[in-house]
Scaffold this motif. Structure first.
Motif, PDB file in Angstrom:
ATOM      1  N   GLN A  94       0.952  -1.452  -0.018  1.00  0.00           N
ATOM      2  CA  GLN A  94       0.084   0.050   0.147  1.00  0.00           C
ATOM      3  C   GLN A  94       0.669   1.246  -0.097  1.00  0.00           C
ATOM      4  O   GLN A  94       0.621   2.166  -0.835  1.00  0.00           O
ATOM      5  CB  GLN A  94      -0.995   0.144   1.290  1.00  0.00           C
ATOM      6  CG  GLN A  94      -1.870  -1.283   1.207  1.00  0.00           C
ATOM      7  CD  GLN A  94      -2.861  -1.131   2.138  1.00  0.00           C
ATOM      8  OE1 GLN A  94      -3.780   0.242   2.263  1.00  0.00           O
ATOM      9  NE2 GLN A  94      -2.760  -2.036   3.227  1.00  0.00           N
ATOM     10  N   MET A  95       1.825   1.301   0.861  1.00  0.00           N
ATOM     11  CA  MET A  95       2.765   2.338   1.058  1.00  0.00           C
ATOM     12  C   MET A  95       3.541   2.459  -0.591  1.00  0.00           C
ATOM     13  O   MET A  95       3.861   3.787  -0.827  1.00  0.00           O
ATOM     14  CB  MET A  95       3.735   2.407   2.283  1.00  0.00           C
ATOM     15  CG  MET A  95       2.945   2.556   3.305  1.00  0.00           C
ATOM     16  SD  MET A  95       1.871   3.956   3.407  1.00  0.00           S
ATOM     17  CE  MET A  95       3.158   5.297   3.301  1.00  0.00           C
ATOM     18  N   THR A  96       4.037   1.566  -1.293  1.00  0.00           N
ATOM     19  CA  THR A  96       4.643   1.624  -2.399  1.00  0.00           C
ATOM     20  C   THR A  96       3.835   2.386  -3.301  1.00  0.00           C
ATOM     21  O   THR A  96       4.003   3.124  -3.944  1.00  0.00           O
ATOM     22  CB  THR A  96       4.882   0.087  -3.035  1.00  0.00           C
ATOM     23  OG1 THR A  96       6.048  -0.476  -1.887  1.00  0.00           O
ATOM     24  CG2 THR A  96       5.573   0.038  -4.372  1.00  0.00           C
ATOM     25  N   PHE A 112       2.320   7.575  -5.922  1.00  0.00           N
ATOM     26  CA  PHE A 112       1.226   8.694  -6.400  1.00  0.00           C
ATOM     27  C   PHE A 112       1.600   9.960  -5.718  1.00  0.00           C
ATOM     28  O   PHE A 112       1.347  11.114  -6.645  1.00  0.00           O
ATOM     29  CB  PHE A 112      -0.056   8.173  -5.470  1.00  0.00           C
ATOM     30  CG  PHE A 112      -1.215   9.126  -5.773  1.00  0.00           C
ATOM     31  CD1 PHE A 112      -2.031   8.888  -6.739  1.00  0.00           C
ATOM     32  CD2 PHE A 112      -1.590   9.805  -4.785  1.00  0.00           C
ATOM     33  CE1 PHE A 112      -3.029   9.816  -6.896  1.00  0.00           C
ATOM     34  CE2 PHE A 112      -2.868  10.640  -4.473  1.00  0.00           C
ATOM     35  CZ  PHE A 112      -3.395  10.664  -5.926  1.00  0.00           C
ATOM     36  N   ASP A 113       2.037   9.893  -4.710  1.00  0.00           N
ATOM     37  CA  ASP A 113       2.726  11.198  -4.102  1.00  0.00           C
ATOM     38  C   ASP A 113       3.763  11.967  -4.986  1.00  0.00           C
ATOM     39  O   ASP A 113       3.750  13.294  -5.059  1.00  0.00           O
ATOM     40  CB  ASP A 113       3.307  11.005  -2.961  1.00  0.00           C
ATOM     41  CG  ASP A 113       2.136  10.982  -1.598  1.00  0.00           C
ATOM     42  OD1 ASP A 113       1.066  11.217  -1.888  1.00  0.00           O
ATOM     43  OD2 ASP A 113       2.469  10.551  -0.364  1.00  0.00           O
ATOM     44  N   ASN A 114       4.765  11.002  -5.596  1.00  0.00           N
ATOM     45  CA  ASN A 114       5.788  11.671  -6.536  1.00  0.00           C
ATOM     46  C   ASN A 114       5.050  12.333  -7.515  1.00  0.00           C
ATOM     47  O   ASN A 114       5.392  13.327  -8.398  1.00  0.00           O
ATOM     48  CB  ASN A 114       6.685  10.796  -6.879  1.00  0.00           C
ATOM     49  CG  ASN A 114       7.898  10.677  -6.023  1.00  0.00           C
ATOM     50  OD1 ASN A 114       8.883  11.468  -6.165  1.00  0.00           O
ATOM     51  ND2 ASN A 114       8.014   9.723  -5.079  1.00  0.00           N
ATOM     52  N   ARG A 116      10.431   2.294  -6.115  1.00  0.00           N
ATOM     53  CA  ARG A 116      11.322   0.927  -6.601  1.00  0.00           C
ATOM     54  C   ARG A 116      10.354   0.106  -7.118  1.00  0.00           C
ATOM     55  O   ARG A 116      10.969  -0.531  -7.902  1.00  0.00           O
ATOM     56  CB  ARG A 116      11.798   0.464  -5.247  1.00  0.00           C
ATOM     57  CG  ARG A 116      12.806   1.403  -4.633  1.00  0.00           C
ATOM     58  CD  ARG A 116      14.070   1.989  -5.409  1.00  0.00           C
ATOM     59  NE  ARG A 116      14.677   0.889  -5.766  1.00  0.00           N
ATOM     60  CZ  ARG A 116      15.652   1.003  -6.776  1.00  0.00           C
ATOM     61  NH1 ARG A 116      15.655   2.327  -7.582  1.00  0.00           N
ATOM     62  NH2 ARG A 116      16.322   0.077  -7.351  1.00  0.00           N
ATOM     63  N   ARG A 117       9.116   0.200  -6.796  1.00  0.00           N
ATOM     64  CA  ARG A 117       8.235  -0.689  -7.538  1.00  0.00           C
ATOM     65  C   ARG A 117       6.902   0.165  -7.811  1.00  0.00           C
ATOM     66  O   ARG A 117       6.520   0.997  -7.257  1.00  0.00           O
ATOM     67  CB  ARG A 117       7.755  -1.824  -6.273  1.00  0.00           C
ATOM     68  CG  ARG A 117       9.170  -2.614  -6.146  1.00  0.00           C
ATOM     69  CD  ARG A 117       8.633  -3.899  -5.336  1.00  0.00           C
ATOM     70  NE  ARG A 117       7.994  -4.994  -6.039  1.00  0.00           N
ATOM     71  CZ  ARG A 117       7.508  -5.909  -5.733  1.00  0.00           C
ATOM     72  NH1 ARG A 117       7.308  -6.170  -4.237  1.00  0.00           N
ATOM     73  NH2 ARG A 117       6.928  -6.786  -6.250  1.00  0.00           N
ATOM     74  N   SER A 125      -1.219  -6.157  -6.912  1.00  0.00           N
ATOM     75  CA  SER A 125      -1.513  -5.906  -5.684  1.00  0.00           C
ATOM     76  C   SER A 125      -2.959  -5.508  -5.588  1.00  0.00           C
ATOM     77  O   SER A 125      -3.451  -4.573  -6.598  1.00  0.00           O
ATOM     78  CB  SER A 125      -0.906  -4.613  -4.979  1.00  0.00           C
ATOM     79  OG  SER A 125      -1.276  -4.123  -3.866  1.00  0.00           O
ATOM     80  N   PRO A 126      -3.765  -5.921  -4.805  1.00  0.00           N
ATOM     81  CA  PRO A 126      -5.073  -5.405  -4.623  1.00  0.00           C
ATOM     82  C   PRO A 126      -5.304  -3.923  -4.083  1.00  0.00           C
ATOM     83  O   PRO A 126      -6.491  -3.610  -4.000  1.00  0.00           O
ATOM     84  CB  PRO A 126      -5.892  -6.392  -3.679  1.00  0.00           C
ATOM     85  CG  PRO A 126      -4.753  -6.891  -2.811  1.00  0.00           C
ATOM     86  CD  PRO A 126      -3.600  -6.826  -3.491  1.00  0.00           C
ATOM     87  N   CYS A 127      -4.265  -3.270  -3.885  1.00  0.00           N
ATOM     88  CA  CYS A 127      -4.153  -1.960  -3.302  1.00  0.00           C
ATOM     89  C   CYS A 127      -4.797  -1.139  -4.420  1.00  0.00           C
ATOM     90  O   CYS A 127      -5.150   0.261  -4.061  1.00  0.00           O
ATOM     91  CB  CYS A 127      -3.030  -1.503  -2.478  1.00  0.00           C
ATOM     92  SG  CYS A 127      -1.614  -1.109  -3.733  1.00  0.00           S
TER      93      CYS A 127
END
Length: 179
Positions: A58-60, A65-67, A109-110, A170-172
């Motif tokens: 989720q943080m990845t 998104f934030d970038n 990185r991902r 990922s399901p996120c």
């Protein structure tokens, strides 16, 4: 807030509270759904709570998104976690700045595979149409430049490390709901 919500939905995220434009007493602004029953990441850190198993995934996605949005204000106080461990992003008041740099490129990185596909296939015109009324021309130009830099960065990572080490299933990130 609305522009962040719109871009998130276009890229397949549904972890920003719904946000709409509204006018009240002649002043234009946004209205956002209030989330209840959540804890901030800061609160979880303070009590040393265990994060959900898919926390890193989720943080990845959030770092990418934030970038893209140039979110200069992501911190543990504006990350909410619901009782099921799902991460919610709030407070996008310092996004979409005129700066075209990636603010934390080392964090990228991902990327979730669906987000990557959407980032490549959504045209500038589609983004521009969806963001009309929320961003000015300079903000849009910087956003498009950041997207280009993000794509170059991720393409480089894929070339260096391979799809399987960069693209995350990922399901996120879900099927995009807005196009």
């Amino acid at each position: 807030e609305r522009a962040a919500y719109v871009v998130a939905r276009m890229l397949g995220f549904d972890n920003i509270p719904p946000t709409v434009l509204r006018e009240l007493d002649g002043k234009r602004g946004t209205l956002q759904l209030w989330l209840e029953g959540m804890e901030t990441h800061a609160e979880l850190l303070e009590r040393r709570a265990e994060m959900s198993p898919d926390w890193v995934d989720q943080m990845t996605a959030i770092w990418v998104f934030d970038n893209l949005l140039f979110n200069a204000d992501r911190h543990p106080g504006n990350i909410l976690i619901d009782p099921e461990g799902r991460v919610w992003m709030i407070d996008h008041t310092q996004t979409f700045q005129y700066d075209a740099r990636l603010i934390e490129r080392d964090q990228v990185r991902r990327i979730p595979r669906l987000m990557w596909q959407r980032l490549l296939e959504i045209s500038d015109a589609e983004f521009e149409q969806a963001l009309a009324g929320s961003l000015d021309n300079r903000q849009l130009e910087a956003f498009f430049e950041r997207r280009e830099r993000l794509v170059e960065l991720i393409e480089g990572l894929i070339t260096e490390l391979g799809d399987d080490r960069v693209l995350l299933d990922s399901p996120c990130v879900q099927a995009a709901v807005t196009r």
